[in-house]
Scaffold this motif. Structure first.
Motif, PDB file in Angstrom:
ATOM      1  N   ILE A  51       0.850  -1.179   0.000  1.00  0.00           N
ATOM      2  CA  ILE A  51       0.000   0.000   0.000  1.00  0.00           C
ATOM      3  C   ILE A  51       0.887   1.229   0.000  1.00  0.00           C
ATOM      4  O   ILE A  51       1.983   1.225   0.562  1.00  0.00           O
ATOM      5  CB  ILE A  51      -0.962   0.042   1.208  1.00  0.00           C
ATOM      6  N   LEU A  52       0.407   2.241  -0.655  1.00  0.00           N
ATOM      7  CA  LEU A  52       1.054   3.543  -0.644  1.00  0.00           C
ATOM      8  C   LEU A  52       0.222   4.403   0.299  1.00  0.00           C
ATOM      9  O   LEU A  52      -0.942   4.683   0.011  1.00  0.00           O
ATOM     10  CB  LEU A  52       1.094   4.132  -2.049  1.00  0.00           C
ATOM     11  N   LEU A  53       0.786   4.765   1.422  1.00  0.00           N
ATOM     12  CA  LEU A  53       0.095   5.587   2.409  1.00  0.00           C
ATOM     13  C   LEU A  53       0.404   7.039   2.097  1.00  0.00           C
ATOM     14  O   LEU A  53       1.514   7.507   2.331  1.00  0.00           O
ATOM     15  CB  LEU A  53       0.548   5.215   3.826  1.00  0.00           C
ATOM     16  N   LYS A  54      -0.567   7.738   1.546  1.00  0.00           N
ATOM     17  CA  LYS A  54      -0.361   9.123   1.130  1.00  0.00           C
ATOM     18  C   LYS A  54      -0.498  10.079   2.302  1.00  0.00           C
ATOM     19  O   LYS A  54       0.190  11.090   2.369  1.00  0.00           O
ATOM     20  CB  LYS A  54      -1.347   9.478   0.027  1.00  0.00           C
ATOM     21  N   SER A  55      -1.398   9.785   3.218  1.00  0.00           N
ATOM     22  CA  SER A  55      -1.556  10.578   4.441  1.00  0.00           C
ATOM     23  C   SER A  55      -2.425   9.797   5.414  1.00  0.00           C
ATOM     24  O   SER A  55      -3.122   8.856   5.028  1.00  0.00           O
ATOM     25  CB  SER A  55      -2.187  11.946   4.136  1.00  0.00           C
ATOM     26  N   GLY A  56      -2.386  10.181   6.669  1.00  0.00           N
ATOM     27  CA  GLY A  56      -3.229   9.555   7.682  1.00  0.00           C
ATOM     28  C   GLY A  56      -2.583   8.374   8.363  1.00  0.00           C
ATOM     29  O   GLY A  56      -1.385   8.128   8.232  1.00  0.00           O
ATOM     30  N   ASN A  57      -3.415   7.633   9.086  1.00  0.00           N
ATOM     31  CA  ASN A  57      -2.969   6.486   9.868  1.00  0.00           C
ATOM     32  C   ASN A  57      -3.829   5.278   9.555  1.00  0.00           C
ATOM     33  O   ASN A  57      -5.007   5.408   9.236  1.00  0.00           O
ATOM     34  CB  ASN A  57      -3.107   6.769  11.371  1.00  0.00           C
ATOM     35  N   LEU A  58      -3.244   4.116   9.701  1.00  0.00           N
ATOM     36  CA  LEU A  58      -3.967   2.855   9.607  1.00  0.00           C
ATOM     37  C   LEU A  58      -3.843   2.173  10.957  1.00  0.00           C
ATOM     38  O   LEU A  58      -2.740   2.008  11.472  1.00  0.00           O
ATOM     39  CB  LEU A  58      -3.363   1.964   8.529  1.00  0.00           C
ATOM     40  N   ILE A  59      -4.966   1.775  11.535  1.00  0.00           N
ATOM     41  CA  ILE A  59      -4.949   1.112  12.841  1.00  0.00           C
ATOM     42  C   ILE A  59      -5.638  -0.238  12.689  1.00  0.00           C
ATOM     43  O   ILE A  59      -6.771  -0.311  12.210  1.00  0.00           O
ATOM     44  CB  ILE A  59      -5.656   1.972  13.913  1.00  0.00           C
ATOM     45  N   SER A  60      -4.940  -1.290  13.096  1.00  0.00           N
ATOM     46  CA  SER A  60      -5.506  -2.630  12.968  1.00  0.00           C
ATOM     47  C   SER A  60      -6.730  -2.780  13.874  1.00  0.00           C
ATOM     48  O   SER A  60      -6.798  -2.198  14.951  1.00  0.00           O
ATOM     49  CB  SER A  60      -4.461  -3.691  13.315  1.00  0.00           C
ATOM     50  N   LYS A  61      -7.677  -3.552  13.382  1.00  0.00           N
ATOM     51  CA  LYS A  61      -8.876  -3.868  14.159  1.00  0.00           C
ATOM     52  C   LYS A  61      -8.731  -5.278  14.708  1.00  0.00           C
ATOM     53  O   LYS A  61      -8.017  -6.110  14.151  1.00  0.00           O
ATOM     54  CB  LYS A  61     -10.114  -3.853  13.260  1.00  0.00           C
TER      55      LYS A  61
END
Length: 179
Positions: A51-61
């Motif tokens: 994945i290309l993370l352009k902005s923000g956060n990813l939080i696992s569920k």
């Protein structure tokens, strides 16, 4: 004006939980990640699905992480940015954080561990031995990052290191679980 940073992250993030003794690969699907506010795209980069993370956060569920190993592959462009890995995330304001500064490659603050309390990172207080250390990043290439978490300690490895780059002797949130 805030500049977006573009780290590329491998599609699967692995968590190894010492308590259950199992490895959990978290696929990049909306049911497994909170992507609210994140700008992302799925890519193939240097032969890896990512994945290309352009902005923000990813939080696992649905991950209750307390002790274990977190592993992720990341590729960094040679520009200013602060991509990182948050762990033991209690909420979006409180977590442990390891982040990289590719624009400081080779300098004492090329990367750093800091706790985040009530949305405020303590990077000014947590600096030097046990918190930050120089590292020479290879740009636009994959780096393997491993965070080995046990109790109130953590060890951070990059690529094929046999000894930790950073050995954190006291995680500041204590021995708590989170995402």
């Amino acid at each position: 004006m805030k500049t977006a940073y573009l780290p590329i992250i491998c599609l699967f993030i692995s968590f190894y939980n010492w308590v259950s003794g199992q490895t959990v690969n978290v696929p990049f699907t909306p049911d497994k990640w909170n992507m609210e506010g994140a700008q992302i795209s799925q890519e193939t980069y240097q032969g890896k699905e990512c994945i290309l993370l352009k902005s923000g956060n990813l939080i696992s569920k649905d991950i209750d992480f307390r002790d274990g190993v977190i592993e992720v592959d990341v590729s960094l462009p040679q520009r200013r940015g602060f991509p990182g890995i948050a762990f033991r995330v209690m909420d979006q304001q409180n977590f442990e954080n390891f982040y990289m500064r590719p624009h400081q490659s080779g300098n004492p603050d090329a990367n750093q561990y800091t706790p985040v309390f009530n949305g405020l990172a303590g990077w000014q207080l947590y600096y030097g031995e046990g918190y930050s250390k120089p590292f020479n990043y290879k740009f636009d290439q994959w780096h393997h990052v491993k965070i080995d978490v046990h109790g109130i300690t953590a060890e951070i490895y990059i690529d094929d290191m046999q000894t930790p780059l950073i050995k954190i002797t006291e995680l500041k949130h204590g021995w708590k679980s989170g995402n």
